[in-house]
Design a protein around this motif. Structure first.
Motif, mmCIF file in Angstrom:
data_model
loop_
_atom_site.group_PDB
_atom_site.id
_atom_site.type_symbol
_atom_site.label_atom_id
_atom_site.label_comp_id
_atom_site.label_asym_id
_atom_site.label_seq_id
_atom_site.Cartn_x
_atom_site.Cartn_y
_atom_site.Cartn_z
ATOM 1 N N PRO A 177 13.950 9.229 -8.897
ATOM 2 C CA PRO A 177 12.492 9.693 -8.393
ATOM 3 C C PRO A 177 11.333 8.673 -8.195
ATOM 4 C CG PRO A 177 13.346 10.857 -10.340
ATOM 5 C CD PRO A 177 13.898 9.771 -10.002
ATOM 6 N N SER A 178 10.555 8.559 -7.168
ATOM 7 C CA SER A 178 9.529 7.564 -7.066
ATOM 8 C C SER A 178 8.375 8.359 -6.022
ATOM 9 C CB SER A 178 10.158 6.706 -5.979
ATOM 10 O OG SER A 178 9.348 5.492 -5.884
ATOM 11 N N GLY A 179 7.045 7.549 -6.324
ATOM 12 C CA GLY A 179 6.207 8.452 -5.688
ATOM 13 C C GLY A 179 5.078 7.243 -4.951
ATOM 14 N N ALA A 180 4.257 7.537 -4.109
ATOM 15 C CA ALA A 180 3.379 6.710 -3.334
ATOM 16 C C ALA A 180 2.177 7.610 -2.676
ATOM 17 C CB ALA A 180 3.912 6.002 -2.471
ATOM 18 N N TYR A 181 1.228 6.983 -2.506
ATOM 19 C CA TYR A 181 0.197 7.567 -1.798
ATOM 20 C C TYR A 181 -0.367 6.676 -0.599
ATOM 21 C CZ TYR A 181 -1.123 10.064 -6.039
ATOM 22 O OH TYR A 181 -1.207 10.416 -7.334
ATOM 23 N N VAL A 182 -0.527 7.206 0.906
ATOM 24 C CA VAL A 182 -1.008 6.224 1.826
ATOM 25 C C VAL A 182 -2.306 6.973 2.284
ATOM 26 C CG1 VAL A 182 -0.433 5.695 4.190
ATOM 27 C CG2 VAL A 182 1.320 5.774 2.672
ATOM 28 N N LYS A 183 -3.328 6.085 2.465
ATOM 29 C CA LYS A 183 -4.621 6.866 3.143
ATOM 30 C C LYS A 183 -5.159 5.721 4.201
ATOM 31 C CE LYS A 183 -7.534 4.969 -0.638
ATOM 32 N NZ LYS A 183 -8.836 4.335 -0.191
ATOM 33 N N LEU A 184 -5.576 6.491 5.137
ATOM 34 C CA LEU A 184 -6.524 5.731 6.290
ATOM 35 C C LEU A 184 -7.776 6.025 6.136
ATOM 36 C CD1 LEU A 184 -4.712 5.970 9.743
ATOM 37 C CD2 LEU A 184 -4.533 4.112 8.194
ATOM 38 N N ASP A 185 -8.591 5.003 6.131
ATOM 39 C CA ASP A 185 -9.930 5.021 5.982
ATOM 40 C C ASP A 185 -10.703 5.087 7.462
ATOM 41 O OD1 ASP A 185 -10.259 5.190 3.047
ATOM 42 O OD2 ASP A 185 -10.259 2.958 2.987
ATOM 43 N N GLY A 186 -12.112 5.436 7.317
ATOM 44 C CA GLY A 186 -12.810 5.563 8.725
ATOM 45 C C GLY A 186 -12.552 4.509 9.639
ATOM 46 N N ASP A 187 -12.432 3.260 9.122
ATOM 47 C CA ASP A 187 -12.383 2.179 10.114
ATOM 48 C C ASP A 187 -10.961 1.780 10.662
ATOM 49 O OD1 ASP A 187 -11.250 1.193 7.690
ATOM 50 O OD2 ASP A 187 -12.200 -0.621 7.603
ATOM 51 N N GLY A 188 -10.066 2.780 10.159
ATOM 52 C CA GLY A 188 -8.746 2.794 10.732
ATOM 53 C C GLY A 188 -7.770 1.847 9.816
ATOM 54 N N SER A 189 -8.247 1.206 8.814
ATOM 55 C CA SER A 189 -7.515 0.449 8.024
ATOM 56 C C SER A 189 -6.879 1.350 6.973
ATOM 57 C CB SER A 189 -8.326 -0.876 7.311
ATOM 58 O OG SER A 189 -9.309 -0.297 6.543
ATOM 59 N N GLY A 190 -5.569 0.982 6.630
ATOM 60 C CA GLY A 190 -4.729 1.788 5.665
ATOM 61 C C GLY A 190 -4.681 1.048 4.060
ATOM 62 N N GLN A 191 -4.291 1.908 3.202
ATOM 63 C CA GLN A 191 -3.758 1.503 1.942
ATOM 64 C C GLN A 191 -2.491 2.337 1.514
ATOM 65 O OE1 GLN A 191 -7.716 1.897 -0.266
ATOM 66 N NE2 GLN A 191 -7.408 -0.249 -0.881
ATOM 67 N N ILE A 192 -1.880 1.312 0.940
ATOM 68 C CA ILE A 192 -0.439 2.047 0.368
ATOM 69 C C ILE A 192 -0.800 1.925 -1.213
ATOM 70 C CG2 ILE A 192 1.940 1.869 0.180
ATOM 71 C CD1 ILE A 192 1.858 0.633 2.941
ATOM 72 N N ILE A 193 -0.907 3.141 -1.813
ATOM 73 C CA ILE A 193 -0.982 2.983 -3.288
ATOM 74 C C ILE A 193 0.220 3.549 -3.802
ATOM 75 C CG2 ILE A 193 -2.160 3.929 -5.281
ATOM 76 C CD1 ILE A 193 -4.268 4.803 -2.188
ATOM 77 N N THR A 194 0.880 2.385 -4.476
ATOM 78 C CA THR A 194 2.465 2.556 -4.755
ATOM 79 C C THR A 194 2.574 2.706 -6.283
ATOM 80 O OG1 THR A 194 4.626 2.059 -4.571
ATOM 81 C CG2 THR A 194 2.788 0.465 -4.098
ATOM 82 N N GLY A 195 3.630 3.339 -7.043
ATOM 83 C CA GLY A 195 3.880 3.296 -8.192
ATOM 84 C C GLY A 195 5.013 1.994 -8.445
ATOM 85 N N ALA A 196 5.627 1.493 -7.428
ATOM 86 C CA ALA A 196 6.359 0.582 -7.148
ATOM 87 C C ALA A 196 5.991 -0.840 -7.716
ATOM 88 C CB ALA A 196 7.076 0.054 -5.636
ATOM 89 N N GLN A 197 6.701 -1.887 -8.305
ATOM 90 C CA GLN A 197 6.085 -3.033 -8.747
ATOM 91 C C GLN A 197 6.997 -4.326 -7.841
ATOM 92 O OE1 GLN A 197 4.017 -4.213 -10.767
ATOM 93 N NE2 GLN A 197 4.846 -6.248 -10.319
ATOM 94 N N GLU A 198 6.030 -5.193 -7.579
ATOM 95 C CA GLU A 198 6.512 -6.245 -6.868
ATOM 96 C C GLU A 198 6.856 -7.473 -7.880
ATOM 97 O OE1 GLU A 198 7.182 -7.039 -3.404
ATOM 98 O OE2 GLU A 198 8.251 -8.700 -4.561
ATOM 99 N N CYS A 199 8.207 -7.856 -8.067
ATOM 100 C CA CYS A 199 8.428 -8.813 -8.938
ATOM 101 C C CYS A 199 8.829 -10.097 -8.036
ATOM 102 C CB CYS A 199 9.549 -8.449 -9.832
ATOM 103 S SG CYS A 199 11.174 -8.503 -9.213
ATOM 104 N N GLY A 200 8.687 -10.276 -6.854
ATOM 105 C CA GLY A 200 8.953 -11.394 -6.054
ATOM 106 C C GLY A 200 10.006 -11.317 -5.034
ATOM 107 N N THR A 201 10.700 -9.901 -5.137
ATOM 108 C CA THR A 201 11.825 -9.669 -4.160
ATOM 109 C C THR A 201 11.218 -9.488 -2.979
ATOM 110 O OG1 THR A 201 11.855 -7.329 -4.610
ATOM 111 C CG2 THR A 201 13.048 -8.461 -6.027
#
Lengths: 760, 297
Positions: free
Chosen positions: A448-472
């Motif tokens: 299992p895994s989850g994420a949110y994505v949102k687009l703000d009023g200026d058209g820029s986006g954010q990915i809010i993720t539970g994933a962790q970047e370790c350099g890969t």
């Protein structure tokens, strides 16, 4: 696809890291922060006769000295609940934490650590896995039977987890064989050795704690804190700043609870930063040493009739995440081969060494090294070319593997062809050079895994993720997936990670699972926004939502690109009405069925979703006078499904191959007679350097894989670390005239093998 | 703790007369302190700005290298990389490019590690070290300088200001090789330097061999008995004698047995490489990469 022509994009954390503007955990400063230091056991096995912290506590500048008496009396561990935060009564390895100090500065903290008095009644040291399983061996955990443990585990005294995979009738298969080959190999333990030693900072506000930690698995870290300090999940927040490498070494729950307990006791923020020696000695994350015995029978035509394998895996003093090692090692001991009669028995054996834990493809590189070295011995015993032997016996599409799994479309045969062609296998070479070949495999982990994505009023986006970047680069690649789903540019998205109180759950940078599972989550989350955008565009363009195409930053009506509207404009409209917010998880694919095999100690490691395959062909040069080996060229072919981020994928293979060369030749932990590490420093633990790196040719075999991750991607971070050492071994064996039976195959061991000195 | 920056050699000598230890690149002193080998001295005098110690000049009988000449300076110097090639072989193997840019020849010599890479080549070339104090100046043959691991015969107030190497003469040169397990950030498992002078007929006119990391200090020997013999024969004898006379230890890097064997291999290769250079051949610096361990195919 050739890597050089694939699309390239700059990884989002790249500029921060390259320019030095990025912040790592050890860079954090909080007002009034104290410095934490640990008192370690220093011995491998002993009963605590006296523990006196009074002198340390009385020192000026010392705010707290904690022992097991100061924290809840909880035994924890993901598979066997065999350890406590601080040593309770007995220490079982040199790096075990006996007490923790928080003081005003590092020098004061160290003086306080030195002032803690501990007296031990020494206990016999279990320093060898074979001796540990003899009937009269001292027990590392005399009370093992009373520990809580996962139901599936099969345990007995010093055997913390026994696993067996069996199919057919091995006795008969061996009896019917034309030739039977028996081999023994020994792999030493080694280390992940990330460049950033770990750091933890904790700060309480009221009854909630925020912990900044250099962890690969923030949600695991949170679970550990909650379990050991008896807190609910929603009062513990783990944040990971930039992570300075992990390679598995920063998986698991480590010192977050120790530092949180110090911060609570002192009512101050507290910071722990490891030095290099601590990074080598203390965490339960050493790559496990293993002793192997193999027996393989082949028919006159070269087909394998039976294989038996026995593995003794060094668990160390506590069972960290190594509970599953016995079963996955058993799979690797049987290997990606069609074997009608197979049996592998693997024991995870307690010793008084540092505990083992997942390091990049746990158990696989050393087991592949042992099995593939044995495989070359088998091929030579019947006078068959080792590559031809693999072509004949390797599993293939529609074929059945050693655990009774029938594979869909897989690319192992293509990998063999690509790697050997790329290496020039078969070409004449100078008499001090040879090419060795090995095949490897590794599962994809479906979780299992989850994420949110949102687009703000200026058209820029954010990915809010539970994933962790370790350099890969896996988290970095999420931007591409979201962007493609929305017809936008990857650069339009910022990543928000990693904060357990902000993002949904993800297992973390472990098991090569990020893109496979969190990619699925991000695609699902972005898909919700795509639907919102189509509805909005349909209203604006007076068309049906089904006819709206999202491409190049615009929404337009299918077939008439001129009739469109910018996505940024739609985002502006949404900002005044229903906001553009998506959430995603998606159902992870279930395990494939196993037929005709039986698994004892089954933890689900014998049924592989979307398995990955590889073949490495390595050309080496041997200095016959000294035994020094130099790797001249590596040809690595990988079936890891679709490659979404070719630059990141190339980096993964290159890094893993170099790590594999180190494991093959120079990286090994040695112990003294008391079970303490002799080379816990970077001068004596020889990592490979850039100056040692050979040219590495990479071939991705991209085939359509059932039950894979987004767009047919499998994992990739661990697979390229599996077959390198094995291929080097097989090249060396040709030059030496016999395999070098101990890993790492150091210059002195090679020289011993050439001079036929005793091998293990 | 006191830290003085010397503007002149005399400043430095005055500070040392009161007990300060000199520091230039800090690649041994600082690293050793961080690793708990020895605490930083309570008084330090920084000598890294002393221009007069950064020179490298031809002299009537050879070359004088200032104590602050770095390994990078040495491995790129036109004279040292050709006429005194064994020294350049050694400097080019030290640490990493970063280490070589700050680490100095004076520091390397005075640190007196038996595993130092410049020691054996300097010894076989017959180098002398110039030690200076407020009391005066003296020159010490480099082999007499080292009295044990990390120990020298220099008095606490004496600063190493230069190393003087006699010119090798016609048909003579040197080489240094070491056994290494990787190609950067490495320390010699064993090493060997050779100085070879050839007679006009190509036989040995003079031969000295120096060994690294097989005894408490750099070990050197003249192989007088090889004069008049072929290079191949002399190299074989050098290998045998080196293995015999070494007194290596067993540690985490290698066993004594393996060190004893491989130091002979290094000695043989060093003699062969030095002889090829003496005969006029150019072998790239460091010779380790050109013909020895880790050579590309």
């Amino acid at each position: 696809m050739s890597v050089s022509t694939a699309p390239r994009f700059v990884r989002a954390d790249g500029p921060d890291k390259v320019t030095g503007s990025g912040r790592y955990t050890a860079d954090l400063t909080l007002t009034g922060a104290l410095v934490a230091k640990f008192k370690y056991a220093g011995i491998s096995h002993g009963r605590i006769a006296r523990l006196d912290t009074s002198a340390a506590k009385a020192m000026p500048g010392v705010f707290a000295v904690l022992t097991q008496d100061d924290v809840p009396d909880v035994r924890f561990g993901p598979f066997v609940q065999d350890r406590t935060l601080f040593a309770r009564d007995v220490v079982r390895f040199e790096g075990e934490v006996v007490a923790a100090v928080a003081a005003v500065d590092a020098a004061t903290a160290q003086r306080a650590v030195d002032a803690i008095v501990v007296e031990y009644e020494l206990l016999p040291v279990v320093n060898d896995v074979e001796a540990a399983l003899t009937p009269d061996a001292p027990l590392v955990h005399p009370e093992w039977a009373s520990y809580g443990a996962a139901d599936a585990l099969v345990r007995d005294r010093n055997d913390a987890s026994f696993a067996s995979i069996a199919k057919g009738d091995v006795q008969r298969g061996l009896a019917e064989a034309h030739t039977v080959v028996r081999s023994r190999y020994v792999a030493d333990g080694c280390h992940a050795a990330p460049i950033e030693p770990r750091a933890v900072v904790a700060q309480w506000e009221g009854n909630k704690v925020t912990i900044w930690s250099s962890t690969q698995v923030p949600f695991d870290a949170r679970s550990g804190v909650c379990e050991t300090l008896e807190l609910p999940n929603n009062r513990v927040r783990i944040i990971v700043p930039h992570l300075g490498g992990g390679f598995g070494g920063k998986c698991g729950f480590h010192y977050e609870a120790h530092v949180a307990a110090l911060a609570r006791a002192t009512k101050r923020p507290v910071r722990l930063v490891f030095n290099r020696r601590e990074e080598f000695v203390a965490p339960d994350r050493r790559r496990e040493g293993i002793v192997y015995e193999f027996e393989t029978g082949v028919a006159a035509d070269g087909t394998i009739t039976a294989r038996r394998a026995k593995l003794l895996i060094d668990n160390g003093a506590y069972t960290a995440d190594a509970g599953f090692f016995s079963q996955i090692a058993a799979m690797h001991a049987l290997g990606p081969y069609r074997i009608p009669n197979a049996r592998a028995d693997a024991h995870l054996v307690y010793t008084n060494h540092q505990p083992s834990g997942s390091v990049r493809a746990p158990t696989a590189p050393q087991t592949c090294w042992a099995l593939e070295s044995h495989t070359d011995e088998v091929a030579r015993a019947i006078g068959m070319d080792p590559v031809e032997f693999r072509r004949l016996n390797a599993v293939d599409t529609g074929g059945e593997g050693p655990s009774g799994q029938t594979y869909g479309e897989i690319g192992v045969q293509q990998c063999i062809a690509e790697a050997t062609t790329g290496a020039g296998y078969g070409q004449p070479l100078p008499d001090d050079e040879a090419i060795g070949v090995a095949i490897g495999w590794w599962p994809s982990f479906s979780v299992p895994s989850g994420a949110y994505v949102k687009l703000d009023g200026d058209g820029s986006g954010q990915i809010i993720t539970g994933a962790q970047e370790c350099g890969t680069g896996a988290v970095m690649t999420l931007r591409q997936l979201a962007a493609d789903e929305l017809g936008m540019d990857a650069e339009a998205f910022e990543l928000v990670y990693q904060d357990t109180s902000v993002a949904p759950y993800d297992m973390g940078a472990t098991g090569s699972q990020t893109l496979f599972n969190n990619g699925r989550a991000v695609v699902a989350a972005a898909g919700q926004i795509a639907e919102q955008l189509r509805n909005l565009a349909a209203e604006q363009l007076e068309a049906s939502p089904a006819d709206i195409v999202l491409a190049e930053g615009r929404a337009h009506v299918a077939g008439t690109p001129d009739r469109g509207i910018a996505i940024a404009e739609l985002a502006g409209i949404a900002a005044g009405g229903e906001l553009l917010i998506g959430h995603g998880s998606g159902m992870p694919p279930g395990p494939p069925p196993l037929v005709g095999s039986s698994c004892v100690g089954d933890l689900g490691m014998a049924a592989w979703v979307a398995p990955q395959f590889s073949c490495h062909a390595v050309r080496v040069k041997l200095d016959r006078d000294t035994g020094v080996v130099r790797v001249l060229h590596v040809s690595a072919a990988h079936d890891s499904g679709t490659i979404i981020n070719p630059v990141g994928a190339q980096g993964q293979v290159e890094g893993a191959v170099l790590m594999g060369i180190g494991q093959a030749l120079t990286e090994g932990t040695t112990y003294d007679e008391q079970g303490r590490q002799r080379n816990a420093a970077l001068l004596e633990y020889k990592l490979q350097t850039c100056a040692d790196a050979p040219p590495i040719d990479i071939h991705f075999v991209q085939i359509d894989t059932p039950d894979a991750g987004p767009r047919g991607a499998k994992g990739l971070a661990e697979a390229p670390n599996v077959a390198t050492a094995a291929a080097i071994s097989n090249a060396l064996a040709q030059l030496v005239g016999a395999p070098v039976r101990q890993l790492p195959m150091t210059a002195e061991r090679v020289w011993d093998a050439m001079n036929q000195e005793a091998q293990p | 703790m006191s830290f003085t920056i010397a503007r002149t050699v005399e400043d430095a000598l005055a500070a040392m007369a009161t007990g300060a230890r000199p520091i230039a690149g800090g690649t041994d002193l600082v690293v050793g302190a961080r690793h708990g080998k020895a605490p930083l001295p309570s008084a330090l005098v920084a000598i890294d700005r002393l221009r007069e110690l950064k020179s490298c000049e031809r002299t009537a009988d050879g070359v004088s290298i200032g104590a602050l000449f770095t390994h990078h300076d040495i491995e790129t110097h036109p004279l040292l990389t050709t006429v005194y090639a064994g020294l350049a072989d050694g400097s080019a193997l030290v640490g990493s490019p970063a280490t070589r840019h700050v680490g100095t020849i004076g520091g390397n010599i005075m640190n007196a590690s038996p595993a130092m890479d410049t020691g054996a080549p300097l010894a076989v070339m017959g180098a002398e070290v110039e030690l200076r104090s407020l009391r005066g100046s003296r020159r010490v043959p480099i082999e007499q300088l080292w009295t044990g691991p990390g120990r020298t015969c220099a008095e606490p107030d004496e600063l190493c200001v230069a190393v003087h190497i006699p010119a090798p003469g016609e048909r003579a040169n040197s080489a240094y090789l070491r056994l290494e397990y990787r190609r950067a950030m490495e320390i010699a498992v064993v090493g060997a330097a050779a100085f070879v002078a050839l007679a006009e007929d190509g036989t040995i006119a003079a031969l000295r061999v120096g060994l690294t990391a097989v005894s408490p200090t750099i070990f050197t020997g003249d192989l007088l008995g090889q004069v008049g013999r072929s290079v191949a024969d002399a190299a074989a004898v050098a290998a045998e004698l080196s293995s015999q006379q070494a007194t290596p230890i067993s540690d985490v890097r290698a066993s004594d047995r393996y060190r004893r064997h491989t130091v002979g291999v290094m000695a043989r290769r060093a003699v062969e490489a030095a002889a090829r250079r003496a005969a006029g051949e150019t072998i790239d610096i460091p010779v380790n990469r050109a013909i020895g361990i880790g050579a590309a195919s």
